[in-house]
Design an enzyme around this catalytic site. Structure first.
Site, PDB file in Angstrom:
ATOM      1  N   SER A 189      43.517  48.670  32.099  1.00 19.34           N
ATOM      2  CA  SER A 189      44.342  47.756  31.306  1.00 19.34           C
ATOM      3  C   SER A 189      44.636  48.368  29.930  1.00 19.34           C
ATOM      4  CB  SER A 189      43.613  46.417  31.213  1.00 19.34           C
ATOM      5  OG  SER A 189      44.464  45.417  30.764  1.00 19.34           O
ATOM      6  N   ASP A 343      51.010  41.951  39.243  1.00 17.25           N
ATOM      7  CA  ASP A 343      50.580  42.287  37.888  1.00 17.25           C
ATOM      8  C   ASP A 343      51.819  42.606  37.054  1.00 17.25           C
ATOM      9  OD1 ASP A 343      49.447  43.343  35.614  1.00 17.25           O
ATOM     10  OD2 ASP A 343      48.368  44.964  36.613  1.00 17.25           O
ATOM     11  N   HIS A 373      45.844  41.763  38.344  1.00 18.81           N
ATOM     12  CA  HIS A 373      45.348  42.435  37.161  1.00 18.81           C
ATOM     13  C   HIS A 373      43.874  42.089  36.929  1.00 18.81           C
ATOM     14  CE1 HIS A 373      45.993  44.712  33.525  1.00 18.81           C
ATOM     15  NE2 HIS A 373      45.138  43.889  32.956  1.00 18.81           N
TER      16      HIS A 373
END
Ligand SMILES: *[C@@H]1O[C@H](CO)[C@@H](O)[C@H](O)[C@H]1NC(C)=O
Ligand SMILES: *[C@@H]1O[C@H](CO)[C@@H](O)[C@H](O)[C@H]1NC(C)=O
Ligand SMILES: *[C@@H]1O[C@H](CO)[C@@H](O)[C@H](O)[C@H]1NC(C)=O
Ligand SMILES: *[C@@H]1O[C@H](CO)[C@@H](O)[C@H](O)[C@H]1NC(C)=O
Length: 398
Positions: A189, A343, A373
């Site tokens: 991320s 995502d 995600h």
């Protein structure tokens, strides 16, 4: 009596509406995921209320709550775990206990959390680092870094680059028994953003002699120019990370001034003098056909130059690694990218893959069709599958 029943029904329907998140079919653990999403949504709504009442910044109170999900540096039967500092920044180090006559692989890990949240000590990250150290017989350095809203760009990337450089010094590698030819940088991320940024920086840094062999980017965010990519359009309300939350994170990274978030939400935060940068994030040429399908590329709408003048981080390659030109990308190491179908950040990863392959970098891509995600750090069963793919790649390529 009738009124009570009506109220009960009302609350019931409201509750069901609140709980229900449409999930794609074939997900192995729909209920676990839905519960996790509802938990996160509830906490996030409460924190927004706390912010609205002027008590505390949304991210500050969320970060405070997250501290309860942290775990101390406890060694287990396989791995010695200690907290220490590299260049005054706290890191958590994992060293396998089994005896070895040779030098070990080294993995430098950067946690996610939208530039505002998270730490190496979070249960999910601690678990992943232990697992990686044990399975690969590798030394894992899991770094912390300063967070927004207290600190803005480039504090995060500076901290991570400083700890990475500290780790790559000969004396430190020797101390931990790490092979300088077998070092990888990984992150998920926003940690993936930072990983991509520091690896780019490292390839151009004449002062650092030790280079990394591989980079692994797990559902990374790689640009803050275009928030109207097909994945942002299609996945805006997916569980865990909505478009709204992504923009809040991305804008907080740069500034606490909410006018940036507002401009981002209509995709009008980039001034016309930066129009040339859109070639690097042009999804109509960089996304594979199947992800472009059904979407029409719109020319960017430019905003005022005031924001970009005030916050140069907006156009900085260290915040948006996709802005590197082809010459800069050419020096990068072998790369692993994991993307999830559901995502908003999916297309960032996909575009980086295209750009890297276009200049001849070897890239392995794992796309998780039923993935969301954050799945690697949540400890769900379908997260373990993705995690295994990532660790397997490291074991074969590092
Ligand atoms: C230690 O390693 C063994 C073999 O890989 C594994 O089966 C065991 O679960 C590990 N222990 C811990 C606490 O992770
Ligand atoms: C670490 O912090 C101490 C005290 O603030 C300072 O004296 C020292 O120079 C710092 N070291 C590095 C490597 O930045
Ligand atoms: C994006 O790429 C398309 C071709 O696929 C091109 O027509 C368009 O001009 C490009 N836009 C920008 C802003 O680079
Ligand atoms: C790529 O970027 C670097 C650093 O900004 C610059 O020095 C170089 O001239 C650029 N190369 C091309 C081909 O644009």
């Amino acid at each position: 009596m009738g009124r009570k029943v009506l109220l009960f029904l009302f609350v019931g329907v409201l509750g069901a509406w609140y709980l229900y998140t449409p999930l794609p079919v074939n997900n192995e653990q729909p209920w676990e995921l839905m519960c996790m999403d509802v938990g996160l949504k509830t906490v996030s709504n409460l924190m927004l209320l706390v912010e609205l009442l002027g008590i505390s910044h949304f991210m500050t109170s969320s970060l405070f709550l997250m501290r309860f999900l942290e775990t101390p540096p406890t060694s287990d039967e396989n791995v010695t775990v200690v907290d220490t500092t590299f260049h005054n920044i706290s890191v958590r180090v994992y060293v396998p206990k089994r005896k070895t006559k040779t030098l070990r692989r080294g993995i430098f890990y950067i946690h996610g959390g939208g530039f505002c949240l998270g730490s190496a000590a979070l249960y999910g990250y601690d678990r992943l680092s232990r697992l990686t150290a044990n399975r690969l017989d590798a030394v894992v350095i899991s770094t912390n870094y300063r967070l927004a809203p207290k600190h803005h760009f480039p504090a995060h990337v500076d901290d991570v680059y400083n700890t990475l450089r500290w780790f790559l010094r000969q004396a430190v590698l020797q101390e931990y028994g790490v092979d300088p030819k077998r070092i990888g940088v990984s992150g998920d991320s926003s940690g993936g953003t930072l990983a991509a940024a520091v690896v780019q920086q490292l390839t151009q840094d004449q002062d650092v002699k030790v280079k990394v062999k591989v980079q692994a980017l797990i559902y990374p965010a790689l640009q803050g120019l275009d928030f109207d990519l097909p994945s942002y359009r299609e996945k805006a309300n997916c569980p865990i990370l909505s478009r709204w939350l992504t923009l809040r994170f991305c804008s907080e990274y740069i500034t606490t001034d909410r006018s940036l978030e507002k401009a981002m939400s209509t995709n009008q935060h980039i001034p016309v003098h930066a129009a040339h940068l859109f070639q690097f994030v042009n999804w109509s040429s960089l996304l594979p056909e199947r992800f472009r399908k059904g979407h029409i590329y719109k020319k960017p709408t430019f905003g005022s130059s005031a924001l970009a003048n005030k916050y140069p981080g907006l156009l900085d390659v260290r915040a948006s690694p996709l802005l590197a030109n082809d010459t800069q990308l050419r020096g990068l190491p072998k790369t692993y990218v994991l993307t999830c179908e559901h995502d908003v950040l999916r297309d960032d990863g996909l575009m980086y893959i295209t750009r890297l392959r276009n200049v001849g970098i070897l890239v392995t891509h794992d796309h998780i069709e039923d993935g969301f995600h954050g799945l690697v750090s949540f400890g769900l069963k379908f997260g373990a599958r993705a995690e295994n793919q990532y660790i397997k790649w490291l074991s074969e390529n590092l």
